[in-house]
Design a protein around this motif. Structure first.
Motif, PDB file in Angstrom:
ATOM      1  N   THR A  88      -1.495   8.308   8.858  1.00 56.10           N
ATOM      2  CA  THR A  88      -2.648   7.821   8.115  1.00 56.10           C
ATOM      3  C   THR A  88      -2.243   7.687   6.645  1.00 56.10           C
ATOM      4  O   THR A  88      -1.233   8.280   6.220  1.00 56.10           O
ATOM      5  CB  THR A  88      -3.841   8.792   8.220  1.00 56.10           C
ATOM      6  OG1 THR A  88      -3.493  10.018   7.536  1.00 56.10           O
ATOM      7  CG2 THR A  88      -4.189   9.098   9.666  1.00 56.10           C
ATOM      8  N   PRO A  89      -2.989   6.932   5.844  1.00 58.54           N
ATOM      9  CA  PRO A  89      -2.660   6.843   4.416  1.00 58.54           C
ATOM     10  C   PRO A  89      -2.581   8.212   3.742  1.00 58.54           C
ATOM     11  O   PRO A  89      -1.687   8.461   2.920  1.00 58.54           O
ATOM     12  CB  PRO A  89      -3.808   6.004   3.844  1.00 58.54           C
ATOM     13  CG  PRO A  89      -4.231   5.135   4.989  1.00 58.54           C
ATOM     14  CD  PRO A  89      -4.091   6.013   6.195  1.00 58.54           C
ATOM     15  N   SER A  90      -3.497   9.107   4.080  1.00 60.47           N
ATOM     16  CA  SER A  90      -3.495  10.441   3.475  1.00 60.47           C
ATOM     17  C   SER A  90      -2.260  11.234   3.898  1.00 60.47           C
ATOM     18  O   SER A  90      -1.647  11.936   3.082  1.00 60.47           O
ATOM     19  CB  SER A  90      -4.766  11.206   3.857  1.00 60.47           C
ATOM     20  OG  SER A  90      -5.913  10.571   3.328  1.00 60.47           O
TER      21      SER A  90
ATOM     22  N   LEU B  60       0.590   4.417  -2.570  1.00 57.89           N
ATOM     23  CA  LEU B  60       0.404   5.787  -2.097  1.00 57.89           C
ATOM     24  C   LEU B  60       1.528   6.695  -2.580  1.00 57.89           C
ATOM     25  O   LEU B  60       1.310   7.883  -2.842  1.00 57.89           O
ATOM     26  CB  LEU B  60       0.337   5.806  -0.567  1.00 57.89           C
ATOM     27  CG  LEU B  60      -0.926   5.198   0.048  1.00 57.89           C
ATOM     28  CD1 LEU B  60      -0.730   4.961   1.548  1.00 57.89           C
ATOM     29  CD2 LEU B  60      -2.130   6.110  -0.185  1.00 57.89           C
TER      30      LEU B  60
ATOM     31  N   ALA C 139       0.830  -1.210   0.000  1.00 60.32           N
ATOM     32  CA  ALA C 139       0.000   0.000   0.000  1.00 60.32           C
ATOM     33  C   ALA C 139       0.862   1.257   0.000  1.00 60.32           C
ATOM     34  O   ALA C 139       0.521   2.252  -0.658  1.00 60.32           O
ATOM     35  CB  ALA C 139      -0.918  -0.011   1.226  1.00 60.32           C
TER      36      ALA C 139
ATOM     37  N   VAL D 178      -7.603   6.135  -1.801  1.00 57.56           N
ATOM     38  CA  VAL D 178      -7.229   5.269  -0.683  1.00 57.56           C
ATOM     39  C   VAL D 178      -8.120   4.036  -0.640  1.00 57.56           C
ATOM     40  O   VAL D 178      -7.650   2.916  -0.380  1.00 57.56           O
ATOM     41  CB  VAL D 178      -7.308   6.049   0.649  1.00 57.56           C
ATOM     42  CG1 VAL D 178      -7.140   5.105   1.837  1.00 57.56           C
ATOM     43  CG2 VAL D 178      -6.240   7.132   0.683  1.00 57.56           C
ATOM     44  N   GLU D 179      -9.418   4.208  -0.878  1.00 57.52           N
ATOM     45  CA  GLU D 179     -10.343   3.082  -0.846  1.00 57.52           C
ATOM     46  C   GLU D 179      -9.977   2.033  -1.894  1.00 57.52           C
ATOM     47  O   GLU D 179     -10.057   0.823  -1.632  1.00 57.52           O
ATOM     48  CB  GLU D 179     -11.778   3.575  -1.092  1.00 57.52           C
ATOM     49  CG  GLU D 179     -12.363   4.408   0.023  1.00 57.52           C
ATOM     50  CD  GLU D 179     -11.828   5.834   0.047  1.00 57.52           C
ATOM     51  OE1 GLU D 179     -12.082   6.538   1.038  1.00 57.52           O
ATOM     52  OE2 GLU D 179     -11.148   6.242  -0.943  1.00 57.52           O
TER      53      GLU D 179
ATOM     54  N   ARG E 137       0.717   9.882   2.011  1.00 53.22           N
ATOM     55  CA  ARG E 137       0.711  10.338   0.624  1.00 53.22           C
ATOM     56  C   ARG E 137       1.190  11.780   0.510  1.00 53.22           C
ATOM     57  O   ARG E 137       1.983  12.116  -0.380  1.00 53.22           O
ATOM     58  CB  ARG E 137      -0.687  10.172   0.024  1.00 53.22           C
ATOM     59  CG  ARG E 137      -0.882  10.881  -1.301  1.00 53.22           C
ATOM     60  CD  ARG E 137      -2.150  10.424  -1.991  1.00 53.22           C
ATOM     61  NE  ARG E 137      -1.921   9.212  -2.746  1.00 53.22           N
ATOM     62  CZ  ARG E 137      -2.883   8.431  -3.220  1.00 53.22           C
ATOM     63  NH1 ARG E 137      -4.150   8.707  -2.948  1.00 53.22           N
ATOM     64  NH2 ARG E 137      -2.587   7.370  -3.942  1.00 53.22           N
TER      65      ARG E 137
ATOM     66  N   ARG F 100      -7.264   1.746   7.113  1.00 51.80           N
ATOM     67  CA  ARG F 100      -6.700   2.980   7.647  1.00 51.80           C
ATOM     68  C   ARG F 100      -6.168   2.773   9.069  1.00 51.80           C
ATOM     69  O   ARG F 100      -5.105   3.291   9.420  1.00 51.80           O
ATOM     70  CB  ARG F 100      -7.749   4.086   7.638  1.00 51.80           C
ATOM     71  CG  ARG F 100      -8.071   4.641   6.251  1.00 51.80           C
ATOM     72  CD  ARG F 100      -9.011   5.837   6.357  1.00 51.80           C
ATOM     73  NE  ARG F 100      -9.242   6.476   5.071  1.00 51.80           N
ATOM     74  CZ  ARG F 100     -10.236   6.172   4.250  1.00 51.80           C
ATOM     75  NH1 ARG F 100     -11.114   5.223   4.607  1.00 51.80           N
ATOM     76  NH2 ARG F 100     -10.379   6.791   3.101  1.00 51.80           N
TER      77      ARG F 100
END
Length: 228
Positions: A215-217, A182, A178, A189-190, A220, A205
């Motif tokens: 977090t993934p965001s 990213l 993942a 993300v989904e 990124r 998440r």
């Protein structure tokens, strides 16, 4: 007595592979420490009684402070200024040196490097299969069947060989994939969660934040290579 008092105030520290030198002295025995994440297996083999945590970039254990990667000396320096002179002086020092004083961790940058030298061929077979399939099928019965072991025996031997449960191992493989998505793609993300094996984006998440520290965001925003 004065000399002894002065000695008691001494703090020892290491950066990156310098933790090996501290380890050789025996001073890290039964204590918490960190080193560069790439040295984890070598360090554990040489100093099995040290509580090693390579997710952290700085670990303070009383009079011993260890730091992760080679450039973590900047984090170590700011932490020492903060410790002895306070946060205000630390922030002023950071501004003077143009260093971001915000705390970061090694887990933001590290890559999952599983132990493949343990000598258990049945478990090694499973590890290679998981790598090839990107850990898409992590059902216990499937993994045990791949190893040709009874489930309880598989769980015991897997943990002994890798130092983690099969669930955690698979999570780290998935999250590693993942992180690549990213960093190098603009997929939502989904969609990334689904690609790496999670049907529940919320669960993805939570696991990502627990293992990576971001977090993934957030990950990124920090590392994506497609920034304008």
């Amino acid at each position: 007595m004065a000399k002894r008092a002065a000695f008691d105030r001494v703090i020892l520290s290491s950066v990156c592979a310098g933790a090996f030198l501290l380890g050789e002295t025996g001073l890290l025995s039964k204590r918490k420490a960190t080193t560069h994440w790439g040295y984890v297996e070598d360090f554990k083999q040489r100093f099995p009684d040290v509580e090693l945590d390579v997710d952290r970039i700085i670990i303070e254990d009383g009079d011993i402070v260890t730091a992760g990667g080679a450039m973590a000396w900047t984090d170590l320096g700011l932490r020492m200024v903060d410790r002895f002179l306070g946060s205000q002086v630390m922030n002023e020092t950071a501004r003077m040196l143009l260093i971001d004083p915000s705390r970061r961790e090694q887990c933001y940058y590290s890559a999952f490097s599983p132990n493949l030298t343990h000598g258990d061929t049945a478990i090694l077979k499973v590890q290679h299969w998981l790598q090839r399939t990107n850990a898409q099928d992590i059902d216990l019965s499937t993994l045990a069947n791949c190893a040709q072991l009874e489930e309880r025996t598989f769980l015991r031997r897997f943990h002994k060989a890798t130092g983690m449960t099969s669930t955690e191992y698979c999570q780290r493989l998935r999250i590693g994939e993942a992180k690549d998505f990213l960093q190098f793609s603009s997929s939502p993300v989904e969609q990334i969660a689904w690609k790496v094996g999670y049907s529940d984006a919320s669960a993805f998440r939570k696991i990502f934040k627990r293992l990576v520290g971001l977090t993934p965001s957030e990950y990124r925003r920090r590392f994506n290579t497609n920034k304008a």
